[in-house]
Design an enzyme around this catalytic site. Sequence first.
Site, PDB file in Angstrom:
ATOM      1  N   SER A 252      -3.661   1.522 -11.282  1.00 51.59           N
ATOM      2  CA  SER A 252      -4.026   2.162 -10.028  1.00 51.59           C
ATOM      3  C   SER A 252      -2.802   2.717  -9.342  1.00 51.59           C
ATOM      4  O   SER A 252      -1.779   2.039  -9.221  1.00 51.59           O
ATOM      5  CB  SER A 252      -4.724   1.157  -9.101  1.00 51.59           C
ATOM      6  N   LYS A 253      -2.910   3.944  -8.861  1.00 51.94           N
ATOM      7  CA  LYS A 253      -1.824   4.567  -8.105  1.00 51.94           C
ATOM      8  C   LYS A 253      -1.542   3.777  -6.825  1.00 51.94           C
ATOM      9  O   LYS A 253      -0.405   3.681  -6.376  1.00 51.94           O
ATOM     10  CB  LYS A 253      -2.208   6.006  -7.774  1.00 51.94           C
TER      11      LYS A 253
END
Length: 480
Positions: A252-253
């Site tokens: 996940s960013k």
Amino acid sequence: MSKIRTRFAPSPTGYMHIGNLRTALYAYLIAKKDDGDFILRIEDTDQGRLVQGAVDIIYNTLKQCGLNHDEGPDNGGNYGPYVQSERMRSGIYHEYAHKLVEMGKAHYCFCKEEDIEKQRNEQGDSFYFVDPCKLLSKEEIQKKLDAGEPYVIRLNVEPEGTTSFTDEVYGTITVENKTLDEMVLLKSDGFPTYNFANVIDDHLMDITDVVRGNEYLSSTPKYNLIYEAFGWDIPRYIHCPPVMKDEHQKLSKRNGDASFQDLLAKGYLPEAILNYIALLGWAPSEDREIYSLSELAQAFDVKRIGTTGAIFDIDKLTWMNGVYIRNMEKDKYYDLVKPYIQETLGTGFNSELIADAIHDRINTLSEIKDMITFFEKADEYDDDVFFNKKAKTDPEVAKTILPIVKECLESLDNWNNQNIFEILSNKAKELGYKNITMMYPMQVALSGRSVAPGGATAIAEILGKKETLDRIDQALNKLS
């Protein structure tokens, strides 16, 4: 059999995440394996999450990776527009949502957020919204509509029985209807929800194969209720397992994990990234890992997509990136690394010789700077760096060897790697030394490092005769 048509339908909400790029890749491979069409559709109905410049990131990423779409906002096609906010202006989502109401497959909901929140608080973790608006008479509904009360349109789901569908990865999945919420199709602002617009557009664009993450498995039965209500063909579903950071967390960013743009900035090649993410969840039938995009299209088989999350291993990507760099055609490799070399050292050195020296050592382009800074000025070092068990050297041996090296090099007129190596190896043989015993102290003197690209003689050729002799003198002064 109809022509295969797949789509990549990203929301322009920021960077291209690795999971999104893999979805695009798989959709592309499925289409191209059977000479089908790969479509780009921009899904921007969630106006609150739009990010300026994100559409350009999508275009640039697909272009850099060679995932060329046959139809899209920028190159047109027979099924446009290819941007959902533009499609919305034609009223198609409004039209189909109200058709479902007329058919008794959906209903108006006038509930306010506090009404929903009240049920949520009463039910707790097992929250399932029971819409009182389903009990309104036609007259009551019309009265509210005439009064301009805001509403949403919700899908009707009968709680009895089960709904089943088949996925190419996960097989047949059956859910109890009572677990399906009556999702919103049309929001109070007139915009369709992502889920509803997705179904309408996939049908109108003749999409045959839908590729998406497995987080949409739970929503698929509700999508199918819409298809069935209209009597439309249901597409083939390919739900992919997530790309994982570790055994417990998805990539996940938000957690600081790398996006495609981050990886490019760190010196990874688009083709290596694409090759690597193809293997995140998919296993080829043959024992190999390096594939070009066209080779992937031929080898790809959805039946070999796994059902468990694949862990993103940056070390494995780094290795693969190095393979791509080393397998490059010579001219392409020079063109790739030359800007990095000149950004670090300027134009005062032979970039091609430096490129040759580092070729077998670099795995990412971002490594180049630290690898070559010593050409401009040798690193600071302690005498201990002359200790080398394999070379059988130490500071005292270096004091003996370096004057011999200097004498040999002073007599050399034709200054190149081969001649430097020959004169030193001949002298080593004459004196009964191994080559490494001559070369290692010289390498330290020229670079200040125990490990340096190209080795002593390649470094000497790049530095030139004068600088080489000067650095050997500096090393001898330091040792004394």
